[in-house]
Scaffold this motif. Structure first.
Motif, PDB file in Angstrom:
ATOM      1  N   VAL A 181      15.923 -22.633 -26.138  1.00  0.00           N
ATOM      2  CA  VAL A 181      17.158 -22.820 -26.422  1.00  0.00           C
ATOM      3  C   VAL A 181      17.811 -21.515 -26.317  1.00  0.00           C
ATOM      4  N   ARG A 182      19.055 -21.266 -25.732  1.00  0.00           N
ATOM      5  CA  ARG A 182      19.655 -20.210 -25.523  1.00  0.00           C
ATOM      6  C   ARG A 182      20.516 -19.550 -26.694  1.00  0.00           C
ATOM      7  N   VAL A 183      20.417 -18.498 -27.193  1.00  0.00           N
ATOM      8  CA  VAL A 183      21.137 -18.105 -28.316  1.00  0.00           C
ATOM      9  C   VAL A 183      22.259 -17.064 -28.117  1.00  0.00           C
ATOM     10  N   VAL A 184      23.461 -17.277 -28.451  1.00  0.00           N
ATOM     11  CA  VAL A 184      24.639 -16.497 -28.397  1.00  0.00           C
ATOM     12  C   VAL A 184      24.970 -16.023 -29.700  1.00  0.00           C
ATOM     13  N   SER A 185      25.112 -14.681 -29.920  1.00  0.00           N
ATOM     14  CA  SER A 185      25.193 -14.153 -31.211  1.00  0.00           C
ATOM     15  C   SER A 185      26.925 -13.835 -31.595  1.00  0.00           C
ATOM     16  N   THR A 186      27.430 -14.189 -32.729  1.00  0.00           N
ATOM     17  CA  THR A 186      28.709 -13.916 -33.104  1.00  0.00           C
ATOM     18  C   THR A 186      28.755 -13.280 -34.558  1.00  0.00           C
ATOM     19  N   PHE A 187      29.300 -12.041 -34.678  1.00  0.00           N
ATOM     20  CA  PHE A 187      29.415 -11.455 -35.982  1.00  0.00           C
ATOM     21  C   PHE A 187      30.411 -11.919 -36.768  1.00  0.00           C
ATOM     22  N   LEU A 188      29.910 -12.809 -38.071  1.00  0.00           N
ATOM     23  CA  LEU A 188      30.775 -13.187 -38.888  1.00  0.00           C
ATOM     24  C   LEU A 188      30.851 -12.684 -40.331  1.00  0.00           C
ATOM     25  N   GLY A 189      30.680 -11.114 -40.280  1.00  0.00           N
ATOM     26  CA  GLY A 189      30.544 -10.699 -41.553  1.00  0.00           C
ATOM     27  C   GLY A 189      31.861 -10.858 -42.428  1.00  0.00           C
ATOM     28  N   LEU A 205      36.950  -5.419 -45.466  1.00  0.00           N
ATOM     29  CA  LEU A 205      37.103  -5.425 -43.981  1.00  0.00           C
ATOM     30  C   LEU A 205      36.519  -3.986 -43.494  1.00  0.00           C
ATOM     31  N   ASP A 206      37.452  -2.828 -44.161  1.00  0.00           N
ATOM     32  CA  ASP A 206      37.268  -1.484 -43.850  1.00  0.00           C
ATOM     33  C   ASP A 206      35.767  -1.145 -43.926  1.00  0.00           C
ATOM     34  N   MET A 207      35.083  -1.678 -44.727  1.00  0.00           N
ATOM     35  CA  MET A 207      33.651  -1.352 -44.776  1.00  0.00           C
ATOM     36  C   MET A 207      32.937  -1.824 -43.467  1.00  0.00           C
ATOM     37  N   LEU A 208      33.399  -3.092 -43.186  1.00  0.00           N
ATOM     38  CA  LEU A 208      32.719  -3.703 -42.027  1.00  0.00           C
ATOM     39  C   LEU A 208      33.032  -2.806 -40.589  1.00  0.00           C
ATOM     40  N   LEU A 209      34.299  -2.543 -40.594  1.00  0.00           N
ATOM     41  CA  LEU A 209      34.674  -1.713 -39.490  1.00  0.00           C
ATOM     42  C   LEU A 209      34.083  -0.295 -39.262  1.00  0.00           C
ATOM     43  N   ALA A 210      33.621   0.221 -40.353  1.00  0.00           N
ATOM     44  CA  ALA A 210      33.233   1.506 -40.484  1.00  0.00           C
ATOM     45  C   ALA A 210      31.697   1.478 -40.354  1.00  0.00           C
TER      46      ALA A 210
END
Length: 422
Positions: A181-189, A205-210
């Motif tokens: 099964v092919r897996v496509v990744s999405t980042f949902l931090g 959100l600033d931490m995730l962006l940095a």
């Protein structure tokens, strides 16, 4: 001299091609039900790709060689492999204990205040080893494959710190490499603020962006997602985050209008989001605005098993979305809290019962439009020459039986990349 077919399915009662719509955008409006069905047809594969599709009367017998594997599917439906466009595949543990408490009358907020809910899964996920998470993901992918899912989107989102979120993405990608099964990744931090950032969503959100987004390669993790909702992230914070993700080269997604109509769907569509997901509280007027803002390319991914499992009365008004010209896809939203189900057929059936979709519309919503919702429309979602040979043999003679046999799995055989999965 053209090469012989490697695999040939012949004498199908119906071939659901999902072909015939516009080539440059997902199916919307009347197109959602206006795709081609071939009666008494065939599908031929050459290696990993589809080579030919048509009625049996047009089959080129000259391309049947001594090594062609011929499968007679008389009395059965052939269709594209299902595309599962919204899952939270990788997580630790489960929340069966909370399900019991909910049935006994405890509210979600009561369970959350006692340390349960998403925070319970976060603790279990952070504590799990990579191998434990990988084995869990492989187990779930095998379950999806049995239901006919051949391509699947996997979100992170149960780490809620930089290190664990990166681990979850790596586990999903490794799981994709280890099975068909092919897996496509999405980042949902940006699922909800991490527990260390309680009351400080913008700082999280600033931490995730940095610390996280700069570590990700958009060719490996093509999408960034955020949960825009009361108790998660505001429309303004979500806009700022998604704008920066777009600047870094990521495609955009959003969880929005699940519990309130805040305007997150329209905001994301204006930024060019590939999908807006949940949409239970998106109005018909809002749907028209999303369709216009997204220029017909932003797909509304509807998740009917979530309100069913949470015992909510409000379902996305799918019929109104279609009439407003908004492309629609369907998914389970497989996750440990609000939909521990991998049965995309059941999601299709509930969409017909509760969201007003017709069988043909619902089938398009779990194949071609679901592929558009994760940027895979060039590879899968319809039976057309040149596309990957991902297809299903179903144990019914007519597509109209698919939403009728409630809860049943109609899949008899699964083909992924031209390989017949036994």
């Amino acid at each position: 001299m053209p090469q012989p077919y490697s695999l040939l399915f012949c004498h199908a009662a119906q071939v659901l091609t999902l072909a015939g719509g516009p080539p440059d955008k997902p199916l919307a409006g009347t197109d959602l039900a206006d795709w081609r069905i071939i009666e008494h047809g065939y599908v031929a594969c050459q290696g990993e790709a589809i080579a030919a599709v048509g009625p049996m009367s047009e089959l080129d017998a000259g391309r049947i060689g001594p090594d062609t594997r011929i499968v007679d599917v008389s009395g059965r439906v052939l269709m594209p492999g299902l595309v599962e466009c919204h899952t939270h595949l990788v997580f630790g543990g489960n929340r069966a204990d909370e399900f019991q408490r909910k049935l006994q009358g405890e509210s979600y907020l009561d369970i959350l205040a006692a340390g349960g809910g998403i925070l319970s899964t976060v603790r279990k996920t952070r504590a799990a080893s990579d191998e434990e998470l990988l084995q869990s993901a492989l187990h779930h992918l095998e379950g999806f494959r049995r239901y006919g899912v051949t391509t699947l989107e996997a979100k992170s989102g149960y780490g809620l710190d930089a290190a664990t979120e990166l681990r979850l993405l790596q586990v999903a990608q490794e799981a994709g490499r280890r099975q068909p099964v092919r897996v496509v990744s999405t980042f949902l931090g940006a699922h909800v603020p991490g527990p260390e950032y309680k009351g400080r969503p913008a700082d999280y959100l600033d931490m995730l962006l940095a610390e996280v987004l700069p570590e990700l390669n958009p060719t490996e993790v093509p999408f960034v997602d955020i949960f825009c909702e009361e108790g998660a992230f505001s429309v303004d914070d979500s806009r700022r985050y998604l704008q920066r993700a777009r600047e870094l080269g990521f495609g955009l997604k959003i969880h929005a209008e699940q519990l309130h109509e805040l305007g997150g769907c329209q905001m994301a569509a204006e930024l060019g989001a590939i999908s807006v997901d949940h949409c239970d509280y998106l109005s018909a007027e809002g749907a028209a605005q999303v369709a216009a803002a997204g220029q017909g390319r932003t797909v509304a991914v509807l998740l009917p098993l979530v309100p069913l499992y949470l015992r909510q009365e409000k379902y996305a008004p799918g019929r109104q979305f279609i009439e407003a010209g908004l492309p629609v896809a369907l998914s389970t939203d497989f996750n440990p809290g609000s939909c521990p189900s991998k049965n995309l057929w059941l999601a299709l059936q509930v969409a017909c019962l509760k969201m007003g979709l017709t069988p043909r519309e619902a089938l398009a919503a779990v194949t071609l439009n679901a592929a558009w919702a994760i940027g895979q429309q060039a590879n899968c979602g319809s039976l057309e020459p040149g596309k990957r040979a991902d297809l299903l043999v179903l144990s019914v003679p007519d597509y109209r039986e698919l939403p009728y046999w409630l809860g049943e799995n109609p899949v008899a055989q699964v083909v992924i990349g031209g390989q017949l999965e036994e």
